[in-house]
Design an enzyme around this catalytic site. Structure first.
Site, PDB file in Angstrom:
ATOM      1  N   GLU A   1       0.827  -1.212   0.000  1.00 30.94           N
ATOM      2  CA  GLU A   1       0.000   0.000   0.000  1.00 30.94           C
ATOM      3  C   GLU A   1       0.857   1.257   0.000  1.00 30.94           C
ATOM      4  OE1 GLU A   1      -2.932  -0.079   3.146  1.00 30.94           O
ATOM      5  OE2 GLU A   1      -4.155  -1.543   2.050  1.00 30.94           O
TER       6      GLU A   1
ATOM      7  N   GLU B   1      -6.112  -7.211  -1.314  1.00 34.58           N
ATOM      8  CA  GLU B   1      -6.468  -7.155   0.105  1.00 34.58           C
ATOM      9  C   GLU B   1      -7.772  -6.388   0.269  1.00 34.58           C
ATOM     10  OE1 GLU B   1      -3.420  -5.714   2.983  1.00 34.58           O
ATOM     11  OE2 GLU B   1      -5.059  -4.579   3.909  1.00 34.58           O
TER      12      GLU B   1
HETATM   13  C1  IDC Z   1      -3.337  -4.012  10.212  1.00 36.30           C
HETATM   14  C2  IDC Z   1      -3.546  -5.209  11.104  1.00 36.30           C
HETATM   15  C3  IDC Z   1      -3.257  -4.830  12.518  1.00 36.30           C
HETATM   16  C4  IDC Z   1      -1.858  -4.238  12.582  1.00 36.30           C
HETATM   17  C5  IDC Z   1      -1.733  -3.058  11.629  1.00 36.30           C
HETATM   18  C6  IDC Z   1      -0.338  -2.469  11.569  1.00 36.30           C
HETATM   19  O1  IDC Z   1      -4.857  -5.689  10.938  1.00 36.30           O
HETATM   20  O2  IDC Z   1      -3.346  -5.959  13.365  1.00 36.30           O
HETATM   21  O3  IDC Z   1      -1.617  -3.774  13.901  1.00 36.30           O
HETATM   22  O4  IDC Z   1      -2.039  -3.507  10.323  1.00 36.30           O
HETATM   23  O5  IDC Z   1       0.562  -3.332  11.000  1.00 36.30           O
HETATM   24  C7  IDC Z   1      -4.212  -2.209   5.567  1.00 36.30           C
HETATM   25  C8  IDC Z   1      -2.871  -2.839   5.613  1.00 36.30           C
HETATM   26  C9  IDC Z   1      -2.805  -3.879   6.696  1.00 36.30           C
HETATM   27  C10 IDC Z   1      -3.611  -3.460   7.913  1.00 36.30           C
HETATM   28  C11 IDC Z   1      -5.085  -3.380   7.509  1.00 36.30           C
HETATM   29  C12 IDC Z   1      -6.040  -3.048   8.662  1.00 36.30           C
HETATM   30  O6  IDC Z   1      -2.439  -3.379   4.380  1.00 36.30           O
HETATM   31  O7  IDC Z   1      -1.445  -4.086   7.035  1.00 36.30           O
HETATM   32  O8  IDC Z   1      -3.482  -4.462   8.896  1.00 36.30           O
HETATM   33  N1  IDC Z   1      -5.199  -2.400   6.449  1.00 36.30           N
HETATM   34  O9  IDC Z   1      -5.739  -1.805   9.200  1.00 36.30           O
HETATM   35  N2  IDC Z   1      -4.617  -1.342   4.671  1.00 36.30           N
HETATM   36  C13 IDC Z   1      -5.870  -0.945   5.000  1.00 36.30           C
HETATM   37  C14 IDC Z   1      -6.251  -1.610   6.142  1.00 36.30           C
END
Ligand code: IDC
Length: 457
Positions: free
Chosen positions: A283, A375
């Site tokens: 991302e 994702e």
């Molecule tokens: C989130 C995980 C969470 C973690 C956070 C930081 O669910 O447990 O603490 O990342 O690493 C994304 C990202 C993805 C995120 C997810 C939800 O690609 O890494 O995971 N998210 O926030 N993009 C939009 C949402």
């Protein structure tokens, strides 16, 4: 002149073209049309049209229908040629979906605009014959046997789709791991069996964070963990999407050297496998499309040098929102695509946060760019909060309609509502009973486990 016409007729016969001009060859005795509005937003909509031939086989088809409201206009269609004259829309099959055997279908679609209401089109005709066939007449699909990788083989990009070894568009549906630095306990033989056999997943995305105690702390160790998950997926006939999970910092160029090292290694090691797809930047955020494009044009050649035929997926601006979350949109990619073949672009959404305007952007983009939802969550963009069933359903219906592949965040037991498994699941050995699933996991399993449509000819 006469001699010329005679010559032409002879040539046509030799080439077998007479069949094309003969009315019997194209006349259909009956047909059925399933018309679905997959998504509708202010002034616009996107519709899928499934045409089923219930009559004799046809060598070419033309479908006509009427838009009942004067404000309804065709904007752009796909999988066929499209035009509108007054209230009549005409669409005709392309090389690869022009011939329809008895009982066979063609899936086409279009985006449209409207001013008043948006009533369903009427007076569908196929090669001039009214389509009065009703739902239920369609013969049940013949299930293809074998695992997703056995059936589809090495995939490649064809137009805006992902195609299988028969050069037919397919949709791969599956799950994403959570960060493998935190949840490696969740990826083992028992969980992979459940994903392949119970969930009937086509795909596992392997999320390898680069920061947050990820790859940068132990490049060799994380490379080998990714490879072993790729092998577990391969053993069960699932595709593996290797995700270089950059997140913070958002500029992928920060990790350019690491990306080159990592992808040189995994691409060389997995070059002969048919099940591997590479996702080079999860991302990108706070960074321009031109910076992302420059990163992609440096990393892709490294992959190609080792694994020339694999599909590569490029993240997009604004957390892979095609720029929408940054106030931009898909046109920056359309106007300046990555200079490489056999690539797709990533689109991410979280159903409770991202709704109609994101669906509209993806629908528009999907007419021009090969898209993959590498994702998405059923919840808010934090990965938590309530599941939004209505928005998730609208999204998944749209992806199904457009044959856009997807991976859901996450196949893990993280204590957050985006996770598919109940907290504590990965400490045990049961990944199959319904009690281990969260609300999100239950919904996703019910969607992913439905029969795949993988054409084999
Ligand atoms: C989130 C995980 C969470 C973690 C956070 C930081 O669910 O447990 O603490 O990342 O690493 C994304 C990202 C993805 C995120 C997810 C939800 O690609 O890494 O995971 N998210 O926030 N993009 C939009 C949402």
């Amino acid at each position: 002149m006469k001699r010329f016409l005679a010559l032409l007729a002879t040539c046509a016969t030799i080439l077998g073209l007479t069949a094309l001009f003969s009315p019997q060859a194209v006349a259909a005795a009956g047909c059925k049309v399933d018309y679905t509005v997959a998504s509708q937003w202010q002034g616009g909509f996107q519709a899928g049209v499934k045409i089923t031939n219930l009559g004799e086989p046809v060598s070419a088809w033309t479908l006509k229908f009427t838009m009942p409201d004067a404000g309804q206009k065709l904007v752009q269609g796909w999988n066929a040629t499209w035009s509108q004259s007054g209230s009549t829309v005409t669409t005709a099959g392309l090389d690869w979906n022009r011939a329809l055997a008895t009982g066979a279908s063609a899936d086409v679609g279009f985006t449209g605009s409207f001013t008043g209401t948006n009533p369903k089109p009427t007076a569908f005709t196929l090669n001039g014959v009214a389509c009065t066939g009703s739902v239920g007449e369609e013969p049940p699909p013949v299930p293809s046997t074998g695992t997703p990788v056995e059936i589809n083989g090495q995939v490649h990009v064809c137009g805006v789709n992902l195609c299988n070894q028969y050069n037919r568009p397919i949709q791969l549906r599956g799950m994403s791991t959570h960060g493998i630095q935190w949840f490696s306990a969740c990826y083992n033989n028992a969980s992979m069996d459940a994903l392949a056999k119970d969930w009937k997943a086509d795909l596992l995305r392997v999320a390898m964070y680069v920061q947050e105690s990820g790859y940068e702390t132990d490049p060799a160790g994380f490379t080998s963990r990714v490879n072993s998950i790729v092998d577990m997926a391969e053993a069960r006939g699932m595709y593996a999407l290797i995700d270089f999970h950059t997140l913070t910092p958002g500029d992928p160029n920060y990790n350019l050297a690491r990306a080159k090292t990592f992808f040189a290694s995994v691409a060389a090691r997995n070059a002969n496998k048919k099940n591997v797809i590479y996702e080079i930047a999860n991302e990108p955020n706070g960074v321009s499309w031109s910076a992302i494009k420059s990163y992609a044009e440096q990393v892709i050649p490294v992959i190609r040098a080792a694994d020339p035929d694999a599909v590569v997926i490029v993240g997009t601006r604004g957390w892979s929102s095609l720029g929408v979350s940054d106030g931009s949109g898909e046109s920056e990619v359309v106007n300046s695509p990555v200079n490489a073949a056999n690539i797709m672009y990533a689109f991410h959404f979280y159903a409770a946060s991202h709704k109609d305007n994101y669906r509209a952007a993806l629908s528009r983009a999907a007419t021009q760019l090969p898209m993959f939802v590498t994702e998405f969550g059923t919840v808010s963009a934090t990965g938590g909060g309530a599941m939004d069933r209505a928005s998730t359903t609208a999204w998944l219906d749209l992806l199904d309609q457009l044959k856009i592949g997807y991976a859901n965040w996450t196949f893990s037991d993280a204590p957050e509502s985006s996770a598919a498994l109940q907290p504590g699941t990965c400490a045990g050995n049961d990944y199959s009973s319904s009690g281990v699933l969260t609300e999100s996991g239950t919904l996703l399993k019910s969607r992913i486990s439905t029969a795949d449509n993988f054409p084999t000819h």
